[in-house]
Design a protein around this motif. Structure first.
Motif, PDB file in Angstrom:
ATOM      1  N   LEU A   9      -5.535  -5.281 -18.639  1.00  0.00           N
ATOM      2  CA  LEU A   9      -5.569  -5.226 -17.176  1.00  0.00           C
ATOM      3  C   LEU A   9      -5.320  -3.827 -16.637  1.00  0.00           C
ATOM      4  O   LEU A   9      -5.777  -3.479 -15.550  1.00  0.00           O
ATOM      5  CB  LEU A   9      -4.545  -6.198 -16.591  1.00  0.00           C
ATOM      6  CG  LEU A   9      -4.775  -7.675 -16.900  1.00  0.00           C
ATOM      7  CD1 LEU A   9      -3.633  -8.510 -16.329  1.00  0.00           C
ATOM      8  CD2 LEU A   9      -6.108  -8.151 -16.328  1.00  0.00           C
ATOM      9  N   LYS A  10      -4.537  -3.034 -17.356  1.00  0.00           N
ATOM     10  CA  LYS A  10      -4.218  -1.665 -16.951  1.00  0.00           C
ATOM     11  C   LYS A  10      -3.599  -1.612 -15.552  1.00  0.00           C
ATOM     12  O   LYS A  10      -3.939  -0.764 -14.733  1.00  0.00           O
ATOM     13  CB  LYS A  10      -5.461  -0.778 -17.024  1.00  0.00           C
ATOM     14  CG  LYS A  10      -6.019  -0.656 -18.441  1.00  0.00           C
ATOM     15  CD  LYS A  10      -7.261   0.235 -18.492  1.00  0.00           C
ATOM     16  CE  LYS A  10      -7.781   0.340 -19.916  1.00  0.00           C
ATOM     17  NZ  LYS A  10      -9.015   1.162 -20.003  1.00  0.00           N
ATOM     18  N   PRO A  43       1.215   7.080  -7.463  1.00  0.00           N
ATOM     19  CA  PRO A  43       0.756   6.554  -6.188  1.00  0.00           C
ATOM     20  C   PRO A  43       0.513   5.058  -6.175  1.00  0.00           C
ATOM     21  O   PRO A  43       0.449   4.455  -5.104  1.00  0.00           O
ATOM     22  CB  PRO A  43      -0.569   7.307  -5.950  1.00  0.00           C
ATOM     23  CG  PRO A  43      -1.066   7.635  -7.319  1.00  0.00           C
ATOM     24  CD  PRO A  43       0.174   7.916  -8.127  1.00  0.00           C
ATOM     25  N   LYS A  44       0.365   4.445  -7.348  1.00  0.00           N
ATOM     26  CA  LYS A  44       0.015   3.026  -7.375  1.00  0.00           C
ATOM     27  C   LYS A  44       1.178   2.234  -7.960  1.00  0.00           C
ATOM     28  O   LYS A  44       1.686   2.532  -9.028  1.00  0.00           O
ATOM     29  CB  LYS A  44      -1.239   2.799  -8.222  1.00  0.00           C
ATOM     30  CG  LYS A  44      -1.787   1.369  -8.153  1.00  0.00           C
ATOM     31  CD  LYS A  44      -3.027   1.212  -9.021  1.00  0.00           C
ATOM     32  CE  LYS A  44      -4.207   1.970  -8.463  1.00  0.00           C
ATOM     33  NZ  LYS A  44      -5.449   1.725  -9.231  1.00  0.00           N
ATOM     34  N   TYR A  45       1.601   1.222  -7.213  1.00  0.00           N
ATOM     35  CA  TYR A  45       2.712   0.395  -7.638  1.00  0.00           C
ATOM     36  C   TYR A  45       2.291  -1.070  -7.664  1.00  0.00           C
ATOM     37  O   TYR A  45       1.483  -1.504  -6.852  1.00  0.00           O
ATOM     38  CB  TYR A  45       3.885   0.523  -6.661  1.00  0.00           C
ATOM     39  CG  TYR A  45       4.666   1.809  -6.783  1.00  0.00           C
ATOM     40  CD1 TYR A  45       5.871   1.832  -7.470  1.00  0.00           C
ATOM     41  CD2 TYR A  45       4.209   2.982  -6.200  1.00  0.00           C
ATOM     42  CE1 TYR A  45       6.608   3.012  -7.562  1.00  0.00           C
ATOM     43  CE2 TYR A  45       4.931   4.156  -6.300  1.00  0.00           C
ATOM     44  CZ  TYR A  45       6.130   4.170  -6.980  1.00  0.00           C
ATOM     45  OH  TYR A  45       6.848   5.330  -7.080  1.00  0.00           O
ATOM     46  N   LYS A  46       2.897  -1.825  -8.593  1.00  0.00           N
ATOM     47  CA  LYS A  46       2.769  -3.281  -8.558  1.00  0.00           C
ATOM     48  C   LYS A  46       4.100  -3.849  -8.099  1.00  0.00           C
ATOM     49  O   LYS A  46       5.156  -3.498  -8.625  1.00  0.00           O
ATOM     50  CB  LYS A  46       2.408  -3.846  -9.930  1.00  0.00           C
ATOM     51  CG  LYS A  46       2.219  -5.372  -9.896  1.00  0.00           C
ATOM     52  CD  LYS A  46       1.725  -5.917 -11.221  1.00  0.00           C
ATOM     53  CE  LYS A  46       2.805  -5.868 -12.273  1.00  0.00           C
ATOM     54  NZ  LYS A  46       2.416  -6.575 -13.508  1.00  0.00           N
ATOM     55  N   LEU A  50      -2.791  -2.040   6.707  1.00  0.00           N
ATOM     56  CA  LEU A  50      -3.425  -1.421   5.551  1.00  0.00           C
ATOM     57  C   LEU A  50      -3.647  -2.473   4.465  1.00  0.00           C
ATOM     58  O   LEU A  50      -2.899  -3.442   4.363  1.00  0.00           O
ATOM     59  CB  LEU A  50      -2.531  -0.303   5.015  1.00  0.00           C
ATOM     60  CG  LEU A  50      -2.097   0.739   6.052  1.00  0.00           C
ATOM     61  CD1 LEU A  50      -1.114   1.721   5.434  1.00  0.00           C
ATOM     62  CD2 LEU A  50      -3.307   1.473   6.606  1.00  0.00           C
ATOM     63  N   ASP A  51      -4.657  -2.270   3.654  1.00  0.00           N
ATOM     64  CA  ASP A  51      -4.973  -3.288   2.666  1.00  0.00           C
ATOM     65  C   ASP A  51      -4.207  -3.064   1.363  1.00  0.00           C
ATOM     66  O   ASP A  51      -3.732  -1.970   1.057  1.00  0.00           O
ATOM     67  CB  ASP A  51      -6.479  -3.369   2.406  1.00  0.00           C
ATOM     68  CG  ASP A  51      -7.044  -2.073   1.849  1.00  0.00           C
ATOM     69  OD1 ASP A  51      -6.307  -1.070   1.811  1.00  0.00           O
ATOM     70  OD2 ASP A  51      -8.216  -2.065   1.459  1.00  0.00           O
ATOM     71  N   PHE A  52      -4.071  -4.142   0.607  1.00  0.00           N
ATOM     72  CA  PHE A  52      -3.470  -4.127  -0.718  1.00  0.00           C
ATOM     73  C   PHE A  52      -4.214  -5.152  -1.558  1.00  0.00           C
ATOM     74  O   PHE A  52      -5.086  -5.874  -1.069  1.00  0.00           O
ATOM     75  CB  PHE A  52      -1.965  -4.437  -0.649  1.00  0.00           C
ATOM     76  CG  PHE A  52      -1.624  -5.703   0.084  1.00  0.00           C
ATOM     77  CD1 PHE A  52      -1.587  -6.928  -0.578  1.00  0.00           C
ATOM     78  CD2 PHE A  52      -1.330  -5.673   1.444  1.00  0.00           C
ATOM     79  CE1 PHE A  52      -1.276  -8.094   0.101  1.00  0.00           C
ATOM     80  CE2 PHE A  52      -1.012  -6.839   2.132  1.00  0.00           C
ATOM     81  CZ  PHE A  52      -0.988  -8.051   1.455  1.00  0.00           C
ATOM     82  N   ILE A  53      -3.893  -5.223  -2.843  1.00  0.00           N
ATOM     83  CA  ILE A  53      -4.631  -6.093  -3.754  1.00  0.00           C
ATOM     84  C   ILE A  53      -3.679  -7.124  -4.355  1.00  0.00           C
ATOM     85  O   ILE A  53      -2.638  -6.777  -4.911  1.00  0.00           O
ATOM     86  CB  ILE A  53      -5.299  -5.276  -4.880  1.00  0.00           C
ATOM     87  CG1 ILE A  53      -6.268  -4.255  -4.285  1.00  0.00           C
ATOM     88  CG2 ILE A  53      -6.037  -6.196  -5.852  1.00  0.00           C
ATOM     89  CD1 ILE A  53      -6.826  -3.282  -5.296  1.00  0.00           C
ATOM     90  N   VAL A  54      -4.029  -8.399  -4.208  1.00  0.00           N
ATOM     91  CA  VAL A  54      -3.259  -9.491  -4.799  1.00  0.00           C
ATOM     92  C   VAL A  54      -3.806  -9.758  -6.198  1.00  0.00           C
ATOM     93  O   VAL A  54      -4.995 -10.042  -6.367  1.00  0.00           O
ATOM     94  CB  VAL A  54      -3.357 -10.770  -3.945  1.00  0.00           C
ATOM     95  CG1 VAL A  54      -2.508 -11.885  -4.554  1.00  0.00           C
ATOM     96  CG2 VAL A  54      -2.923 -10.499  -2.508  1.00  0.00           C
ATOM     97  N   VAL A  55      -2.933  -9.646  -7.216  1.00  0.00           N
ATOM     98  CA  VAL A  55      -3.391  -9.821  -8.604  1.00  0.00           C
ATOM     99  C   VAL A  55      -2.764 -11.034  -9.286  1.00  0.00           C
ATOM    100  O   VAL A  55      -3.244 -11.467 -10.338  1.00  0.00           O
ATOM    101  CB  VAL A  55      -3.107  -8.561  -9.447  1.00  0.00           C
ATOM    102  CG1 VAL A  55      -3.869  -7.368  -8.903  1.00  0.00           C
ATOM    103  CG2 VAL A  55      -1.611  -8.266  -9.507  1.00  0.00           C
TER     104      VAL A  55
END
Length: 208
Positions: A92-93, A137-140, A166-171
């Motif tokens: 998934l990285k 810059p990218k956090y989960k 602002l948008d974000f990504i649901v994983v």
């Protein structure tokens, strides 16, 4: 915890009330599920067996003791139980390590003395008026709503433009990682629900 590695966790009751630990979202066998009447009394302990056979996901443990579940969980008998899988991580990285941040949301109510108002005397709901929350810059972020009664509508804005979401990504969600990620500008999370989201802050640098 690591997927496929079985675990035995000893919970020792050092409090003055009974407890029963439930691992929420786990494939737990009946003797270790933490049902309401399987109580561990003060100065006792119980060993819980967890197979950890599920796909990687965010779980959480909380008290489930008869008649005092809300009271015990509200006062702190709740926490993350993160099931990891290095093989899936590599595929998934997604952000990991210092950039994989669990966040537990809870609504609390305090007395003037600073002590918590107990939900023991509340027979309908306890909404709470104080919200508590625990450069790559990218956090989960791992989100958990551990409130007794309150749901949350979450969204992200920049200080420079608070009216624009602002948008974000649901994983991921309660059952583990989604088959495909979902881009969103808001998220509603209810009691006991979990979500995992990724935020890429690099593209917001000029707005923060």
């Amino acid at each position: 915890m690591t997927k496929g590695r079985e675990a035995v966790v000893r919970f020792i009751n050092k409090y003055d009330r009974p407890s029963s630990i439930h691992l929420h979202g786990s494939y737990s066998r009946t003797p270790f599920d933490g049902w309401a009447e399987d109580r561990t009394f003060p100065r006792e302990y119980k060993d819980y067996y967890y197979p950890n056979a599920q796909p990687m996901r965010t779980l959480w443990y909380h008290d489930h003791s008869l008649s005092i579940t809300a009271v015990n969980a509200y006062f702190g008998q709740a926490g993350f139980y993160i099931l990891d899988d290095p093989a899936t991580d590599a595929q998934l990285k997604l952000p990991s390590g210092d950039y994989d941040i669990p966040l537990m949301l809870a609504a609390k109510q305090f007395l003037p003395s600073g002590q918590l108002v107990s939900p023991a005397t509340t027979h309908v709901s306890l909404w709470g008026d104080v919200i508590t929350v625990n450069a790559q810059p990218k956090y989960k972020f791992r989100l958990l709503d551990a409130s007794v009664s309150r749901s949350f509508s979450l969204f992200l804005v920049a200080d420079s433009d608070p009216n624009t979401r602002l948008d974000f990504i649901v994983v991921g969600a309660d059952a583990g990682y989604l088959s495909s990620s979902v881009r969103a500008k808001s998220l509603v999370i209810a009691m006991a629900e979990r979500y995992e989201i990724v935020i890429d802050f690099a593209k917001f640098q000029d707005r923060i």
